[in-house]
Design a protein around this motif. Structure first.
Motif, PDB file in Angstrom:
ATOM      1  N   PRO A  51      -0.277  17.760   7.516  1.00  0.00           N
ATOM      2  CA  PRO A  51       0.633  16.862   6.790  1.00  0.00           C
ATOM      3  C   PRO A  51       0.027  15.512   6.455  1.00  0.00           C
ATOM      4  O   PRO A  51       0.532  14.816   5.573  1.00  0.00           O
ATOM      5  N   GLU A  52      -1.075  15.109   7.137  1.00  0.00           N
ATOM      6  CA  GLU A  52      -1.689  13.822   6.808  1.00  0.00           C
ATOM      7  C   GLU A  52      -2.263  13.810   5.404  1.00  0.00           C
ATOM      8  O   GLU A  52      -2.401  12.738   4.796  1.00  0.00           O
ATOM      9  N   LEU A  53      -2.568  14.973   4.850  1.00  0.00           N
ATOM     10  CA  LEU A  53      -3.075  15.010   3.478  1.00  0.00           C
ATOM     11  C   LEU A  53      -1.977  14.722   2.455  1.00  0.00           C
ATOM     12  O   LEU A  53      -2.273  14.308   1.337  1.00  0.00           O
ATOM     13  N   ASP A  54      -0.726  14.955   2.817  1.00  0.00           N
ATOM     14  CA  ASP A  54       0.374  14.756   1.873  1.00  0.00           C
ATOM     15  C   ASP A  54       0.505  13.305   1.455  1.00  0.00           C
ATOM     16  O   ASP A  54       0.918  13.011   0.328  1.00  0.00           O
ATOM     17  N   SER A  55       0.177  12.377   2.343  1.00  0.00           N
ATOM     18  CA  SER A  55       0.315  10.951   2.020  1.00  0.00           C
ATOM     19  C   SER A  55      -1.047  10.295   1.816  1.00  0.00           C
ATOM     20  O   SER A  55      -1.257   9.146   2.193  1.00  0.00           O
TER      21      SER A  55
ATOM     22  N   THR B 226       0.810  -1.217   0.000  1.00  0.00           N
ATOM     23  CA  THR B 226       0.000   0.000   0.000  1.00  0.00           C
ATOM     24  C   THR B 226       0.846   1.270   0.000  1.00  0.00           C
ATOM     25  O   THR B 226       0.319   2.356  -0.265  1.00  0.00           O
ATOM     26  N   GLY B 227       2.149   1.153   0.309  1.00  0.00           N
ATOM     27  CA  GLY B 227       2.993   2.339   0.376  1.00  0.00           C
ATOM     28  C   GLY B 227       2.618   3.275   1.517  1.00  0.00           C
ATOM     29  O   GLY B 227       2.986   4.447   1.500  1.00  0.00           O
ATOM     30  N   SER B 228       1.873   2.755   2.521  1.00  0.00           N
ATOM     31  CA  SER B 228       1.422   3.559   3.669  1.00  0.00           C
ATOM     32  C   SER B 228       0.610   4.775   3.233  1.00  0.00           C
ATOM     33  O   SER B 228       0.667   5.842   3.861  1.00  0.00           O
ATOM     34  N   LEU B 229      -0.131   4.630   2.161  1.00  0.00           N
ATOM     35  CA  LEU B 229      -0.973   5.718   1.650  1.00  0.00           C
ATOM     36  C   LEU B 229      -2.422   5.472   2.047  1.00  0.00           C
ATOM     37  O   LEU B 229      -2.917   4.346   1.962  1.00  0.00           O
ATOM     38  N   ASP B 230      -3.104   6.522   2.484  1.00  0.00           N
ATOM     39  CA  ASP B 230      -4.511   6.417   2.869  1.00  0.00           C
ATOM     40  C   ASP B 230      -5.401   6.933   1.754  1.00  0.00           C
ATOM     41  O   ASP B 230      -4.998   7.789   0.957  1.00  0.00           O
ATOM     42  N   VAL B 231      -6.607   6.414   1.724  1.00  0.00           N
ATOM     43  CA  VAL B 231      -7.631   6.931   0.816  1.00  0.00           C
ATOM     44  C   VAL B 231      -8.682   7.610   1.680  1.00  0.00           C
ATOM     45  O   VAL B 231      -9.316   6.977   2.530  1.00  0.00           O
ATOM     46  N   LEU B 232      -8.857   8.906   1.496  1.00  0.00           N
ATOM     47  CA  LEU B 232      -9.762   9.692   2.325  1.00  0.00           C
ATOM     48  C   LEU B 232     -10.897  10.264   1.501  1.00  0.00           C
ATOM     49  O   LEU B 232     -10.695  10.706   0.364  1.00  0.00           O
ATOM     50  N   ALA B 233     -12.077  10.246   2.096  1.00  0.00           N
ATOM     51  CA  ALA B 233     -13.190  10.995   1.527  1.00  0.00           C
ATOM     52  C   ALA B 233     -13.019  12.456   1.942  1.00  0.00           C
ATOM     53  O   ALA B 233     -12.714  12.746   3.099  1.00  0.00           O
ATOM     54  N   ALA B 234     -13.186  13.354   0.991  1.00  0.00           N
ATOM     55  CA  ALA B 234     -12.932  14.771   1.272  1.00  0.00           C
ATOM     56  C   ALA B 234     -14.101  15.617   0.786  1.00  0.00           C
ATOM     57  O   ALA B 234     -14.629  15.393  -0.310  1.00  0.00           O
TER      58      ALA B 234
END
Length: 400
Positions: free
Chosen positions: A200-204, A125-133
């Motif tokens: 910074p959480e949005l960067d990843s 996953t590359g430590s990437l999150d998927v967020l609803a925005a």
């Protein structure tokens, strides 16, 4: 000379003292250069440390002025049972009713992951999150789009995605229109963000529209983070009422923080590191002072004939002391000025490379030069006293 006339000791004027001290330096240029270099390195280290730290703090202040310190972050805490709490669906509209609040936007965590294509192993996953925005998220957090565009009323309903700066770097994807595999569906990349310092959480993260996340990614609709912009003068009062406003039934399960506090804490950490580096610069300056003292002691030993001749011609012990202290002061001053210039250039170069404003406090330059003059006096005092105690006959007898 008339009989009975008393001899008067000729006094050396300031210009004579400086000229006499400079003559001693000019006769030994290599030794003077190496001794001054030791002083210059210590001063340059101190100036560069203070200058780089000051430039970094100026950059932090500049960014805070641009981003604002009125952003609050509302997040769920721990429930009484030790489990992760959840914010209610009504948290955002309820917070929006608070009068001093200017902007409110939320993100929600999904269970999906983002991949470059469907052939990538599930665990990578590359430590990437998927967020609803929500589509008003970007102006609320002070973010900017680097490439492409942000979500709007049309794209938030369809499989479109915006990548944070670090997410785009890890996926090596920057071109709008590129397809990404998210939660078993193909999403089209429409934009890439610049780094968001306060969030910074949005960067990843990969950001998809709130409606699209519910349609394609089985998003439950609960906000995981709510970002609140308020009036500058009302930050403390709004912060106090946010827990009860966001979750009236369980305000103790709501955490409220101010992202700008993290930048201030980082600035304090850098200040502590600056103190350590200043200590190291002081040690280097002390070593340079020892070098000056050593140079002056050797100078006294080598110049005994000159000292004996001057004493025989009527120079007083005070004039000999003044000569060697002045020589030591000039040597230290040359190193101090050179170190100040070198430290300023290092600061300017580093700040320019990082895109920071160049800040070299005047007190740092004054302290650097002042400390070198103090070291010059201390380093030259013993050799000067030793030189003044040489009698003319002793000095001339040892000349051979």
């Amino acid at each position: 000379m008339r009989p009975g006339t008393r001899l008067r000791v000729a006094r050396l004027g300031p210009a004579d003292v400086v000229r006499l001290g400079g003559t001693g330096l000019r006769t030994r240029p290599l030794r003077v250069f190496l001794s001054a270099l030791g002083i210059a390195i210590g001063v340059a280290a101190m100036i560069a440390v203070v200058g780089i730290s000051g430039s970094g703090q100026a950059e932090v202040d500049r960014r805070l002025d641009a981003l604002g310190t009125n952003l609050l972050r509302v997040a769920p805490g721990q429930s009484l049972g030790g489990e992760q709490a959840r914010l209610p669906f009504e948290a955002v509209p309820m917070i929006r009713r608070v009068p001093p609040v200017r902007q409110v936007a939320a993100t929600g965590t999904t269970s999906a992951h983002v991949y470059r294509n469907e052939h990538i192993a599930v665990g990578r996953t590359g430590s990437l999150d998927v967020l609803a925005a929500e589509r008003n998220l970007l102006p609320a957090v002070g973010g900017r789009v680097r490439v492409g565009r942000w979500l709007d009323a049309a794209t938030e309903k369809y499989p479109a995605v915006v990548l944070g700066a670090r997410a785009a770097q890890r996926l090596d994807v920057y071109t709008p229109g590129t397809r990404l595999w998210i939660g078993g569906h193909w999403f089209s990349l429409i934009g890439v963000l610049d780094p968001v310092p306060l969030v910074p959480e949005l960067d990843s993260s990969a950001l998809v529209g709130w409606p699209a996340a519910r349609t394609y990614l089985r998003f439950d609709g609960h906000p995981s983070l709510v970002y609140v912009r308020t009036q500058d003068s009302q930050v403390a009062s709004v912060r106090a009422v946010l827990p009860a406003t966001a979750y009236p039934e369980k305000p103790g399960e709501v955490r409220v923080s101010r992202p700008s506090d993290a930048l201030a804490a980082r600035e304090a950490t850098e200040s502590a590191l600056t103190g350590l580096l200043l200590g190291l610069g002081g040690v280097a300056l002390l070593v340079g002072g020892v070098g000056v003292g050593n140079t002056m002691v050797i100078s006294v030993l080598e110049r005994r004939p000159e000292i004996g001749l001057r004493r025989a011609l009527g120079a007083t012990r005070g004039q000999i002391r003044t000569q060697f202290v002045t020589e030591s002061l000039l040597l230290s001053l040359v190193g101090g000025l050179g170190g100040t210039l070198l430290g300023t250039l290092i600061t300017a170069g580093y700040a320019a490379d990082r895109g920071w404003p160049t800040v070299v406090p005047a007190w740092a330059s004054a302290a650097g030069i002042g400390s070198t003059l103090l070291i010059g006096v201390l380093a030259g005092l013993y050799p000067a006293v030793r030189a003044s105690r040489l009698s003319p006959t002793e000095a001339l007898s040892r000349a051979g």
